[in-house]
Design a protein around this motif. Structure first.
Motif, PDB file in Angstrom:
ATOM      1  N   TYR A 286       0.828  -1.206   0.000  1.00 52.76           N
ATOM      2  CA  TYR A 286       0.000   0.000   0.000  1.00 52.76           C
ATOM      3  C   TYR A 286       0.862   1.256   0.000  1.00 52.76           C
ATOM      4  N   LYS A 287       1.975   1.231   0.732  1.00 47.90           N
ATOM      5  CA  LYS A 287       2.887   2.384   0.705  1.00 47.90           C
ATOM      6  C   LYS A 287       3.409   2.602  -0.708  1.00 47.90           C
ATOM      7  N   SER A 288       3.750   1.513  -1.374  1.00 47.40           N
ATOM      8  CA  SER A 288       4.242   1.593  -2.746  1.00 47.40           C
ATOM      9  C   SER A 288       3.161   2.145  -3.671  1.00 47.40           C
ATOM     10  N   ALA A 289       1.932   1.685  -3.499  1.00 50.92           N
ATOM     11  CA  ALA A 289       0.827   2.169  -4.334  1.00 50.92           C
ATOM     12  C   ALA A 289       0.606   3.661  -4.102  1.00 50.92           C
ATOM     13  N   ALA A 290       0.687   4.107  -2.837  1.00 50.60           N
ATOM     14  CA  ALA A 290       0.520   5.529  -2.539  1.00 50.60           C
ATOM     15  C   ALA A 290       1.625   6.345  -3.208  1.00 50.60           C
ATOM     16  N   LYS A 291       2.837   5.815  -3.176  1.00 50.45           N
ATOM     17  CA  LYS A 291       3.986   6.502  -3.775  1.00 50.45           C
ATOM     18  C   LYS A 291       3.830   6.608  -5.294  1.00 50.45           C
TER      19      LYS A 291
ATOM     20  N   ASP B  57      -3.183  10.389  -8.073  1.00 53.55           N
ATOM     21  CA  ASP B  57      -4.516  10.803  -7.652  1.00 53.55           C
ATOM     22  C   ASP B  57      -4.515  11.007  -6.135  1.00 53.55           C
ATOM     23  N   PRO B  58      -4.733  12.246  -5.666  1.00 50.12           N
ATOM     24  CA  PRO B  58      -4.684  12.526  -4.229  1.00 50.12           C
ATOM     25  C   PRO B  58      -5.651  11.665  -3.393  1.00 50.12           C
ATOM     26  N   LYS B  59      -6.825  11.373  -3.948  1.00 51.34           N
ATOM     27  CA  LYS B  59      -7.783  10.530  -3.213  1.00 51.34           C
ATOM     28  C   LYS B  59      -7.238   9.113  -3.050  1.00 51.34           C
TER      29      LYS B  59
ATOM     30  N   SER C 272       0.132   2.375 -19.329  1.00 50.10           N
ATOM     31  CA  SER C 272      -0.451   3.616 -19.831  1.00 50.10           C
ATOM     32  C   SER C 272      -1.492   4.147 -18.849  1.00 50.10           C
ATOM     33  N   ASP C 273      -2.137   3.267 -18.123  1.00 44.00           N
ATOM     34  CA  ASP C 273      -3.109   3.668 -17.109  1.00 44.00           C
ATOM     35  C   ASP C 273      -2.639   3.095 -15.780  1.00 44.00           C
ATOM     36  N   ASP C 274      -1.686   3.762 -15.136  1.00 41.43           N
ATOM     37  CA  ASP C 274      -1.077   3.216 -13.931  1.00 41.43           C
ATOM     38  C   ASP C 274      -2.075   3.076 -12.787  1.00 41.43           C
ATOM     39  N   THR C 275      -3.059   3.935 -12.709  1.00 36.97           N
ATOM     40  CA  THR C 275      -4.047   3.840 -11.631  1.00 36.97           C
ATOM     41  C   THR C 275      -4.816   2.529 -11.748  1.00 36.97           C
TER      42      THR C 275
ATOM     43  N   LEU D  83     -13.614   1.877  -6.736  1.00 36.06           N
ATOM     44  CA  LEU D  83     -12.629   2.831  -7.250  1.00 36.06           C
ATOM     45  C   LEU D  83     -12.147   2.428  -8.646  1.00 36.06           C
ATOM     46  N   GLU D  84     -11.975   1.127  -8.828  1.00 39.22           N
ATOM     47  CA  GLU D  84     -11.495   0.622 -10.117  1.00 39.22           C
ATOM     48  C   GLU D  84     -12.512   0.947 -11.220  1.00 39.22           C
ATOM     49  N   HIS D  85     -13.787   0.833 -10.906  1.00 33.78           N
ATOM     50  CA  HIS D  85     -14.820   1.097 -11.912  1.00 33.78           C
ATOM     51  C   HIS D  85     -14.944   2.582 -12.216  1.00 33.78           C
ATOM     52  N   VAL D  86     -14.571   3.431 -11.260  1.00 34.96           N
ATOM     53  CA  VAL D  86     -14.640   4.879 -11.446  1.00 34.96           C
ATOM     54  C   VAL D  86     -13.448   5.386 -12.248  1.00 34.96           C
ATOM     55  N   SER D  87     -12.277   4.729 -12.039  1.00 40.43           N
ATOM     56  CA  SER D  87     -11.038   5.190 -12.706  1.00 40.43           C
ATOM     57  C   SER D  87     -11.074   4.988 -14.199  1.00 40.43           C
TER      58      SER D  87
END
Length: 145
Positions: free
Chosen positions: A22-27, A31-33, A86-89, A141-145
């Motif tokens: 999770y720390k890695s994902a935050a880094k 997207d601030p949210k 291409s879509d890292d999120t 979140l995945e469906h919104v991104s």
């Protein structure tokens, strides 16, 4: 009882893994949210770790102190995938969902042990339910991104 402490140590090791993931994902998120969400989940897993350590110590055993080789490889893959995707999120969310589903399976395996003391059972059920609720949020979140 040593088998229960071994299972708890395995969960603890994977909890360390999830915290660092999770720390890695935050880094890696822009997207601030999502950064806030991932940081919250990392802190949550940190707290899970302390709860698991207490349960392991109650069995008179020593808690594990590091993460697994598999987790290090997974985090490196997640970093690499985020860098090149291409879509890292979307890629990060997919990896997080995969990891959370695996965590649920692991918790359910440990919870199937009928010899778990009531305090351990309570801790594990609470943690599993938090993971399940988080998985629902991540899926949305995945469906919104």
């Amino acid at each position: 009882m040593s088998t229960i402490s071994s299972k708890l140590n395995e969960l603890l090791e994977k909890t360390y893994d999830a915290e660092k993931g999770y720390k890695s994902a935050a880094k890696n998120s822009s997207d601030p949210k999502l950064v806030t969400f991932f940081e919250t989940k990392s802190a949550e897993r940190y707290n899970f770790g302390h709860q698991l350590k207490s349960e392991i110590k109650a069995f008179g055993k020593a808690p594990e102190t590091s993460d697994s080789i598999t987790a290090k490889v997974h985090r490196n893959w997640m970093d690499l995938k985020a860098f090149f995707a291409s879509d890292d999120t979307e890629a990060m969310l997919e990896e997080v969902i995969r990891g959370e589903k695996a965590a649920l399976e692991e918790y359910n395996e440990v919870l199937a042990d009928k010899a778990l003391p009531p305090t351990t059972l309570e801790v594990l059920i609470r943690q599993r339910d938090i993971i399940q609720n988080g998985l629902s949020v991540i899926s949305n979140l995945e469906h919104v991104s």
